[in-house]
Write an enzyme that holds these catalytic residues in place. Structure first.
Site, short mmCIF file in Angstrom:
data_model
loop_
_atom_site.label_atom_id
_atom_site.label_comp_id
_atom_site.label_asym_id
_atom_site.label_seq_id
_atom_site.Cartn_x
_atom_site.Cartn_y
_atom_site.Cartn_z
N SER A 184 -19.38 -30.36 24.57
CA SER A 184 -19.13 -29.36 25.60
C SER A 184 -19.63 -29.93 26.92
CB SER A 184 -19.93 -28.10 25.28
OG SER A 184 -20.02 -27.25 26.41
N TYR A 237 -27.31 -22.87 22.58
CA TYR A 237 -26.03 -23.60 22.63
C TYR A 237 -26.16 -24.90 23.44
CZ TYR A 237 -21.00 -24.32 23.26
OH TYR A 237 -19.73 -24.84 23.26
C1 BGC Z 1 -18.50 -22.70 25.87
C2 BGC Z 1 -17.67 -21.67 26.61
C3 BGC Z 1 -17.76 -21.90 28.10
C4 BGC Z 1 -17.50 -23.35 28.46
C5 BGC Z 1 -17.73 -23.65 29.94
C6 BGC Z 1 -18.06 -24.08 26.31
O1 BGC Z 1 -18.74 -25.05 25.61
O2 BGC Z 1 -18.32 -22.53 24.47
O3 BGC Z 1 -18.12 -20.37 26.28
O4 BGC Z 1 -16.82 -21.08 28.77
O5 BGC Z 1 -18.33 -24.20 27.70
O6 BGC Z 1 -18.90 -23.09 30.43
#
Ligand code: BGC
Length: 279
Positions: free
Chosen positions: A164, A177
């Site tokens: 991410s 996260y």
């Molecule tokens: C998350 C999303 C978020 C995106 C950008 C992703 O890794 O799961 O919820 O919108 O990152 O912030």
């Protein structure tokens, strides 16, 4: 003289992943679903992993089969060691081997740090980080056992970690996260370093804001979407297919010399958009 373009085209394997066997975790929705379908479209046989909602996984299987390749759904919780081992060993039984692992399964359990329970912290780390490790470890064992089969691919196997932008962008209210994805970055690079001498390529794709159920609140009203677009220089929320095509390219021999890299697919979200007018 180097090889001409037409010569190299003749030797390149099209469709991109013809004859390769791919496992995509969390493949019954969102990015995983688009990726599983995208890999099928370019010739791979695909295992569609899911943890709940068998019907949605079967629908993905049917869509993949429509491209004339093989697919089946496999239920497993990627954070459970025995279930992951079982999933890979069944894949070897059914498809003969594994060539591509897309370690995609992931989730969010958002909370302000002071409200975050240990269960919320642990669940996200278990699935997003430990789950990727377990899948990578089991896939790598099979890559090492089999080695390179030149007719199939130049490498002995490809692991693509779904990371991410939050592997480098801190994210208040999402510490579990962000920590999990920061962990994915270092895990991916370390595994890449460890496995590269065995001709295994480990890389990551780091999506930005992609229109999927995980972040529905961020895009499903005009006001929310306008807010989100301020963070995206390219001024478009991503589609799951944007990620699927990146994964297919990275998994293919066209990217054979790409090892330990993160491909950001984020419309420029990681370009510090706030500095476009400030600083
Ligand atoms: C998350 C999303 C978020 C995106 C950008 C992703 O890794 O799961 O919820 O919108 O990152 O912030």
């Amino acid at each position: 003289m180097g090889t001409s373009i037409s010569e190299s085209r003749q030797t390149a394997a099209y469709p991109l992943l013809k004859g390769q066997k791919a496992l995509v975790t969390g493949a019954n929705s969102g990015i995983g679903k688009a990726t599983a379908i995208g890999l099928g479209k370019v010739g791979a046989d695909v295992v569609v992993n899911y943890v709940s909602d068998r019907e949605s996984a079967e629908a993905v299987v049917r869509e993949i089969e429509s491209f004339g390749v093989r697919a089946y759904a496999h239920e497993a919780d990627v954070s459970q060691e025995n279930q992951v081992a079982e999933m890979i060993s069944r894949m070897v039984d059914e498809f003969g081997t594994i060539d591509v692992l897309v370690a995609n399964a992931g989730l969010q359990r958002d909370a302000a740090a002071t409200d975050m329970t240990l269960a919320q912290w642990q669940k996200v780390l278990d699935v997003n980080l430990t789950g990727q490790f377990l899948c990578a470890r089991e896939a790598a064992k099979e890559f090492l056992r089999r080695g390179v089969v030149p007719e199939v691919s130049k490498s002995a196997g490809k692991i693509i970690c779904m990371s991410s932008v939050h592997q480098i962008i801190p994210w208040a209210g999402h510490v579990n996260y962000a920590a999990s994805k920061g962990g994915v970055l270092m895990m991916m690079q370390t595994l890449a370093q460890e496995f590269a001498p065995h001709k295994i390529r480990v890389n990551a794709v780091a999506p930005g804001a992609i229109r999927t159920p995980i972040n529905r609140d961020a895009w499903d009203s005009p006001a929310a979407e306008a807010d989100l677009l301020r963070l995206i220089p390219y001024r478009r929320v991503g589609d799951p297919e944007d990620i699927a095509t990146a994964v297919a390219a990275l998994a293919s021999d066209l990217f054979d010399y790409v090892v330990g890299a993160t491909l950001y697919v984020d419309g420029g979200m990681t370009l510090f958009p706030g500095f476009a007018t400030g600083g």
